[in-house]
Motif scaffolding. Structure first.
Motif, PDB file in Angstrom:
ATOM      1  N   ASP A  20       2.428  -5.656   4.728  1.00 48.60           N
ATOM      2  CA  ASP A  20       1.522  -4.634   5.238  1.00 48.60           C
ATOM      3  C   ASP A  20       1.134  -4.922   6.680  1.00 48.60           C
ATOM      4  O   ASP A  20       1.133  -4.017   7.528  1.00 48.60           O
ATOM      5  N   TYR A  47       6.380   1.955   3.919  1.00 51.44           N
ATOM      6  CA  TYR A  47       6.250   1.513   5.314  1.00 51.44           C
ATOM      7  C   TYR A  47       7.271   2.127   6.265  1.00 51.44           C
ATOM      8  O   TYR A  47       7.280   1.804   7.449  1.00 51.44           O
ATOM      9  N   LEU A  85       0.831  -1.202   0.000  1.00 52.80           N
ATOM     10  CA  LEU A  85       0.000   0.000   0.000  1.00 52.80           C
ATOM     11  C   LEU A  85       0.866   1.252   0.000  1.00 52.80           C
ATOM     12  O   LEU A  85       1.622   1.502   0.937  1.00 52.80           O
ATOM     13  N   GLN A  91      -3.398   0.963   8.964  1.00 57.02           N
ATOM     14  CA  GLN A  91      -2.560   1.068   7.772  1.00 57.02           C
ATOM     15  C   GLN A  91      -2.100   2.513   7.624  1.00 57.02           C
ATOM     16  O   GLN A  91      -2.907   3.439   7.719  1.00 57.02           O
ATOM     17  N   SER A 140       5.767   3.364   9.347  1.00 56.83           N
ATOM     18  CA  SER A 140       4.957   2.432  10.135  1.00 56.83           C
ATOM     19  C   SER A 140       5.646   2.126  11.459  1.00 56.83           C
ATOM     20  O   SER A 140       6.853   2.319  11.623  1.00 56.83           O
ATOM     21  N   ASN A 176       2.914  -2.821   9.994  1.00 54.91           N
ATOM     22  CA  ASN A 176       1.925  -2.002  10.690  1.00 54.91           C
ATOM     23  C   ASN A 176       1.555  -2.526  12.076  1.00 54.91           C
ATOM     24  O   ASN A 176       1.289  -1.751  12.985  1.00 54.91           O
TER      25      ASN A 176
END
Length: 208
Positions: free
Chosen positions: A187, A87, A42, A169, A90, A191
């Motif tokens: 993902d 990410y 994502l 997310q 994250s 996360n």
């Protein structure tokens, strides 16, 4: 339960690993346009596809264990930069990134070997106990067969999986009001970190 090889596969795939009793198909022929050499992550502008290039000759007549990774267009560096971009903010990226980056730097020759090492590394980082056995021969029809069912474009109905729709997310819910289910295990890992195995198991529907 039987799975194909896959590159940083979707959450659905890891839910199967969490269930146990998995056999990895090691005698099929390579199939294009599948998770065998691609994953979905994502990004700020939506879902992004990462594809591992393979050498010429990797057709549907090529045994999966003989499919060679191509070094075309510095894909390892590009994929890693994409992961960092998607990410890096994250909660658990900095914690897991060094172990995963090491695999990209190793330059495995064969797609099958690269995928397996990456899957086993991610499972270890998640503290998810898995036991993968390889098939001893190819069989066209098998019970609990997910070799083609877990597919980026033509997924089949899965009676044992329901995508979890409540984890955080970076570029999804609640920041933008959307949730993107069943992306690459990256993902979930980056996360949710240590909570990943719990969320995986919540997505499993046990047979009656």
């Amino acid at each position: 339960m039987i799975l194909s090889t896959a590159y940083a596969p979707p959450i659905q795939y890891f839910a199967k690993l969490a269930m146990g009793g998995v056999h990895l198909e090691s005698h099929e022929h390579y199939i294009k346009q599948t998770y065998r050499n691609r994953c979905h992550i994502l990004a700020s502008d939506g879902v992004k596809e990462l594809i591992i290039p393979v050498e010429k000759g990797a057709s549907e007549q090529c045994p999966i264990r003989e499919v060679r990774i191509s070094d075309h267009n510095s894909w390892r560096s590009r994929h890693w930069q994409a992961l960092k971009s998607c990410y890096g903010m994250s909660a658990f990226y900095d914690y897991y990134a060094p172990d995963i980056e090491f695999i990209y730097r190793k330059k495995q020759t064969f797609l099958y070997d690269f995928n397996r090492e990456l899957i086993e590394t991610i499972a270890s980082l998640m503290h998810l106990p898995i036991c993968i056995k390889e098939t001893s021969s190819y069989n066209k029809e098998l019970p609990e067969d997910f070799r083609l069912a877990i597919h980026p474009k033509k997924p089949l109905e899965d009676p044992y999986f329901r995508a979890k729709t409540s984890y955080y997310q970076v570029f999804g819910y609640p920041n933008r009001g959307d949730f993107y289910p069943n992306l690459s295990i990256y993902d979930l890992l980056f996360n949710e970190g240590p909570l990943s195995p719990t969320l995986l198991r919540k997505s499993i529907i046990l047979p009656h």
